[in-house]
Structure formats: C-alpha cells, structure tokens
Design a protein around this motif. Structure first.
Motif, PDB file in Angstrom:
ATOM      1  N   SER A  68      36.537 -35.514  81.522  1.00 19.86           N
ATOM      2  CA  SER A  68      37.734 -34.256  81.765  1.00 19.86           C
ATOM      3  C   SER A  68      37.914 -32.770  81.170  1.00 19.86           C
ATOM      4  O   SER A  68      38.031 -32.080  82.141  1.00 19.86           O
ATOM      5  CB  SER A  68      39.753 -34.605  80.739  1.00 19.86           C
ATOM      6  N   ILE A  69      36.942 -33.086  80.728  1.00 22.33           N
ATOM      7  CA  ILE A  69      36.571 -31.525  80.883  1.00 22.33           C
ATOM      8  C   ILE A  69      36.042 -29.640  82.260  1.00 22.33           C
ATOM      9  O   ILE A  69      35.878 -29.361  82.224  1.00 22.33           O
ATOM     10  CB  ILE A  69      35.728 -30.224  79.317  1.00 22.33           C
ATOM     11  N   ILE A  70      34.636 -31.177  82.667  1.00 17.52           N
ATOM     12  CA  ILE A  70      34.167 -31.024  84.078  1.00 17.52           C
ATOM     13  C   ILE A  70      35.246 -30.668  84.530  1.00 17.52           C
ATOM     14  O   ILE A  70      35.979 -31.379  85.620  1.00 17.52           O
ATOM     15  CB  ILE A  70      34.068 -31.769  84.314  1.00 17.52           C
ATOM     16  N   GLY A  71      35.013 -29.096  85.160  1.00 17.49           N
ATOM     17  CA  GLY A  71      35.689 -28.577  86.664  1.00 17.49           C
ATOM     18  C   GLY A  71      37.000 -27.598  85.831  1.00 17.49           C
ATOM     19  O   GLY A  71      37.896 -27.100  86.461  1.00 17.49           O
ATOM     20  N   GLU A  72      37.453 -27.545  84.436  1.00 19.80           N
ATOM     21  CA  GLU A  72      38.251 -26.551  83.848  1.00 19.80           C
ATOM     22  C   GLU A  72      37.396 -25.456  83.441  1.00 19.80           C
ATOM     23  O   GLU A  72      36.393 -25.103  83.694  1.00 19.80           O
ATOM     24  CB  GLU A  72      38.359 -27.117  82.189  1.00 19.80           C
ATOM     25  N   THR A  73      38.384 -23.779  83.292  1.00 20.39           N
ATOM     26  CA  THR A  73      37.943 -22.484  83.484  1.00 20.39           C
ATOM     27  C   THR A  73      37.711 -22.206  82.208  1.00 20.39           C
ATOM     28  O   THR A  73      38.855 -22.397  81.575  1.00 20.39           O
ATOM     29  CB  THR A  73      38.520 -22.016  84.581  1.00 20.39           C
TER      30      THR A  73
END
Length: 255
Positions: free
Chosen positions: A17-22
């Motif tokens: 879920s951390i993929i795509g986080e800034t």
C-alpha cells in the motif's frame, strides 16, 4: 529497500500500500514510491543498506535537483569502494588523505569492522546459548524428577484403580490426559510470559530499529517439545512404578 534484517524471507516493514505514496524531504521536495526492492545479497545496492534501517533509492537526476535546497557546506558525502584488497585500499586512501588538505574526512574498512562485529556477536552467542542450554537442561531435569517422584508416590493409587477393574487401555488414557493437563497448564503461563518478556526486551532496545515480531514456528516447536518431554517422562515413570504386582504394591504401606 523494505527490509531491516537482511533476510529475503523476512516479514516486510511496509506492505504494497506504500507504493504510490509521497515521501517529503526536509527541504520540502517530495518523491513518489514506485516499487519495493526485495533483499538480495547478490545485489550491490542491498549491501549499501545498513542492517536495521530502511533506505529510499532515487535517481541521481532527482537527487541533483533536490540537493539545491540543502546546505551543501554541511552535507556529508559517502563514497563506497568494493574490492577484495580492502586492507591495502584503506591504507592507501588514508595515506592520500593525510598528504592532501582534507578536513573532516574519515575512512572506514567495512570488512574489518564486520569481522570484528561478527567475532563479538559470536562470543556473545556462545555465552547466551550456553546459558540457555544450561537452564533448559536444569529445567528438564527438574521436570523429570518432579513427575517421576509424583508417579512413584502414587503407586498404591494406581494399584487400587487396577484392582477395581481399570483396564490397561483406560489406565494409559488416564495417564495421557494427565500429561496433556500438565503441558497445557505450563504453556498457559509460559507462552504469555515469554511474549511479554520478548516485547519488553524489544521496547528496551528500541522498537523503531527492530520491530517486534512473534516467531510462531519457534513457539510451535517449543509446544511439541514440552508435550514430548512430559509424555515420555510419564510413560517411563509409570512403567517403573508398575514393576510390582497389584498385591505387592498394596502391601508396601503395611508395616
């Protein structure tokens, strides 16, 4: 790199879920997480990641653009050299730095440091595991002695049960159930105390560096070993106490 233990099969600190986080830097620049790198000891970039930390890898172009916001006079630059002649290279670099006008420079031989650290860890493991083995042997000896003494002291009770018609199958079933009760009673208190002790130990060394993970496989092995030791002790003690006949056993207390 989403791994702090340098084990390819270890649990991740972050999920997908951390993929795509800034991720925002101190200078307000931000990067978007595009993927997670699985630890691979043959991958050079993984070797640069210190054990016990999480690293973010960015393209050099992104770093160059973002570095404009940093105080370059106070920035620390690290250069790594991979070589088999680590001692000679380290000595050569130190000599060159001494000859030149380089301030606040430092050279570290990571191989030598790791060898020293591994030696210290090995010595600690010898003492710790030796202590654990000693305590385990003492505990097993006390358990065997306690159960054996209890079974031998109940010889008359067992003889009376057999004299009133308890079959060998029923007697063995009773012993197995009693063994299971001993094991369950020990595990009910032992496992929670072990988890709490491990948790507090983890908190004392810093949970941010080493997350608390329960090794369920180890606990399953311990449960199996506990039941095996208790069952074998009970079987041995019962056979030892059943050498005499029912009549001989009932006469033991007659003076």
């Amino acid at each position: 790199m989403n791994n702090i233990s340098h084990k390819s099969d270890n649990n991740k600190v972050f999920d997908d879920s951390i993929i795509g986080e800034t991720i925002t830097m101190d200078n307000k620049d931000s990067f978007t997480v595009s993927a997670q790198i699985k630890y691979d000891d043959s991958f050079f970039a993984c070797k640069l990641n210190p054990q016990g930390s999480i690293s973010f890898y960015v393209p050099y172009s992104a770093y160059s653009n973002s570095s404009d916001g940093f105080d370059k006079d106070n920035m620390i630059y690290k250069v790594g050299i991979e070589t088999k002649l680590h001692s000679d290279v380290t000595e050569s670099i130190k000599n060159n730095l001494d000859k030149g006008d380089y301030e606040s420079s430092m050279v570290l031989d990571m191989v030598e440091q790791m060898q020293t650290m591994n030696a210290v860890v090995y010595i600690m493991e010898v003492f710790v595991y030796g202590f654990v083995v000693l305590i385990t042997l003492i505990t097993i000896a006390n358990t065997v002695n306690t159960i054996s003494t209890g079974i031998v002291s109940r010889r008359k009770e067992f003889a009376m049960l057999k004299s009133v018609g308890v079959t060998p199958k029923g007697f063995n079933k009773m012993i197995m159930l009693e063994s299971a009760l001993y094991g369950i009673r020990a595990l009910i208190f032992g496992i929670p105390l072990s988890i709490l002790f491990s948790f507090f130990m983890n908190q004392s060394i810093g949970s941010n560096t080493l997350p608390f993970i329960i090794n369920w496989q180890l606990y399953l092995i311990v449960i199996a070993v506990v039941f095996a030791i208790i069952c074998m002790t009970m079987i041995y003690s019962v056979k030892k106490a059943s050498k005499n006949t029912i009549v001989e056993t009932l006469k033991l207390d007659i003076v």
